[in-house]
Design a protein around this motif. Structure first.
Motif, PDB file in Angstrom:
ATOM      1  N   ASP A  68       0.844  -1.190   0.000  1.00  0.00           N
ATOM      2  CA  ASP A  68       0.000   0.000   0.000  1.00  0.00           C
ATOM      3  C   ASP A  68       0.884   1.246   0.000  1.00  0.00           C
ATOM      4  O   ASP A  68       2.116   1.163  -0.112  1.00  0.00           O
ATOM      5  N   ALA A  69       0.253   2.399   0.139  1.00  0.00           N
ATOM      6  CA  ALA A  69       0.973   3.665   0.068  1.00  0.00           C
ATOM      7  C   ALA A  69       2.011   3.801   1.181  1.00  0.00           C
ATOM      8  O   ALA A  69       3.006   4.520   1.021  1.00  0.00           O
ATOM      9  N   THR A  70       1.819   3.109   2.280  1.00  0.00           N
ATOM     10  CA  THR A  70       2.793   3.178   3.369  1.00  0.00           C
ATOM     11  C   THR A  70       4.143   2.629   2.947  1.00  0.00           C
ATOM     12  O   THR A  70       5.194   3.211   3.230  1.00  0.00           O
ATOM     13  N   HIS A  71       4.126   1.499   2.238  1.00  0.00           N
ATOM     14  CA  HIS A  71       5.370   0.904   1.764  1.00  0.00           C
ATOM     15  C   HIS A  71       6.009   1.779   0.687  1.00  0.00           C
ATOM     16  O   HIS A  71       7.229   1.905   0.621  1.00  0.00           O
ATOM     17  N   ALA A  76      10.438   5.887  -0.583  1.00  0.00           N
ATOM     18  CA  ALA A  76      10.794   7.283  -0.856  1.00  0.00           C
ATOM     19  C   ALA A  76      11.588   7.872   0.302  1.00  0.00           C
ATOM     20  O   ALA A  76      12.541   8.639   0.091  1.00  0.00           O
ATOM     21  N   ARG A  77      11.214   7.501   1.531  1.00  0.00           N
ATOM     22  CA  ARG A  77      11.940   8.017   2.702  1.00  0.00           C
ATOM     23  C   ARG A  77      13.388   7.540   2.708  1.00  0.00           C
ATOM     24  O   ARG A  77      14.317   8.319   2.972  1.00  0.00           O
ATOM     25  N   VAL A  78      13.597   6.256   2.400  1.00  0.00           N
ATOM     26  CA  VAL A  78      14.955   5.714   2.365  1.00  0.00           C
ATOM     27  C   VAL A  78      15.775   6.413   1.274  1.00  0.00           C
ATOM     28  O   VAL A  78      16.938   6.775   1.486  1.00  0.00           O
ATOM     29  N   ARG A  79      15.138   6.603   0.148  1.00  0.00           N
ATOM     30  CA  ARG A  79      15.854   7.256  -0.967  1.00  0.00           C
ATOM     31  C   ARG A  79      16.260   8.676  -0.601  1.00  0.00           C
ATOM     32  O   ARG A  79      17.399   9.099  -0.846  1.00  0.00           O
ATOM     33  N   HIS A  80      15.333   9.424  -0.012  1.00  0.00           N
ATOM     34  CA  HIS A  80      15.644  10.808   0.367  1.00  0.00           C
ATOM     35  C   HIS A  80      16.690  10.847   1.479  1.00  0.00           C
ATOM     36  O   HIS A  80      17.522  11.769   1.532  1.00  0.00           O
TER      37      HIS A  80
END
Length: 241
Positions: A68-71, A76-80
């Motif tokens: 879902d959108a959480t994953h 995106a959080r890890v990438r940023h």
């Protein structure tokens, strides 16, 4: 006077073009055929494993939480987070311990080498964990996607060691690039260079150093994009219903 013939432009992804420039290398105008290169990287055991993943009956989809959108947001959080680490200030303190390999490296380049190695380790660990989790979720969506997850697992096991060996040359190429830029743009300070407690001459700053830092940043960003290619592919598959 005869003019030197210009170097042929290097074809391929931005990361390959950057590394060719850092290493001052002339690469073939025509890149190798993908299937031929893969054939060199697959031994017969891996080829049989891949064939089974492709040709056997579709595996059953497992049970578990849906994507879902959480994953998606977590990726995106890890990438940023990795992007922020690439742009973070570099600790210019020389390493206290120097092994035999480090002793031969330009002292001025050592802090940048440490930053590059730390970023490569962080990217490898983060993307490896994400790839495994996304693959597990993909295997739970449908039999066809479970097959795709199985193929991705074989590809990672086969290609990752080769990929890591190739990426391990990046710090060395950056070191060569650092040396060339410094030799071309730094003034001669051999007589009056400041020294630290360990008698390591300080690297004179200048426009060449700003250019090097930007080039190193570009190389790390390009490597990050390459490491995220499998993750982006898995995310695209997970979003497809």
């Amino acid at each position: 006077m005869a003019k030197a013939s210009p170097r042929a432009p290097v074809l391929g992804p931005a990361f390959i073009r950057l590394l060719a420039r850092f290493g001052d290398a002339d690469l073939p105008r025509t890149p190798p055929v993908l299937t031929e290169r893969l054939a060199q990287w697959f031994d017969w055991n891996r080829a049989i494993t891949l064939s089974r993943a492709l040709d056997n009956r579709l595996p059953d989809a497992g049970a578990g939480a849906d994507f879902d959108a959480t994953h998606d947001a977590e990726c995106a959080r890890v990438r940023h987070g990795l992007l922020d680490a690439i742009d973070a200030d570099i600790d210019l303190t020389p390493p206290r311990r120097k092994d035999a390999g480090v002793a031969a490296i330009d002292p001025g380049f050592l802090p940048y080498r440490q930053h590059c190695l730390a970023m490569q380790r962080a990217m490898q660990a983060a993307t490896g964990q994400l790839r495994g989790r996304l693959r597990d979720m993909l295997a739970r969506q449908s039999p066809a996607k479970a097959r795709l997850a199985e193929v991705d697992a074989v590809m990672e096991a086969t290609l990752s060691p080769r990929e890591q060996a190739l990426l391990a040359i990046v710090p060395g190429l950056l070191g060569q690039h650092f040396q060339r830029l410094r030799d071309a743009g730094a003034p001669d300070t051999s007589a009056d260079a400041d020294t630290s407690d360990n008698d390591t001459p300080a690297t004179p700053a200048g426009p060449w150093l700003a250019r090097f830092r930007q080039d190193m940043r570009s190389a790390l960003l390009a490597e990050l994009e390459i490491r995220f290619h499998p993750i982006d592919g898995l995310l695209a598959a997970l979003r497809t219903r």
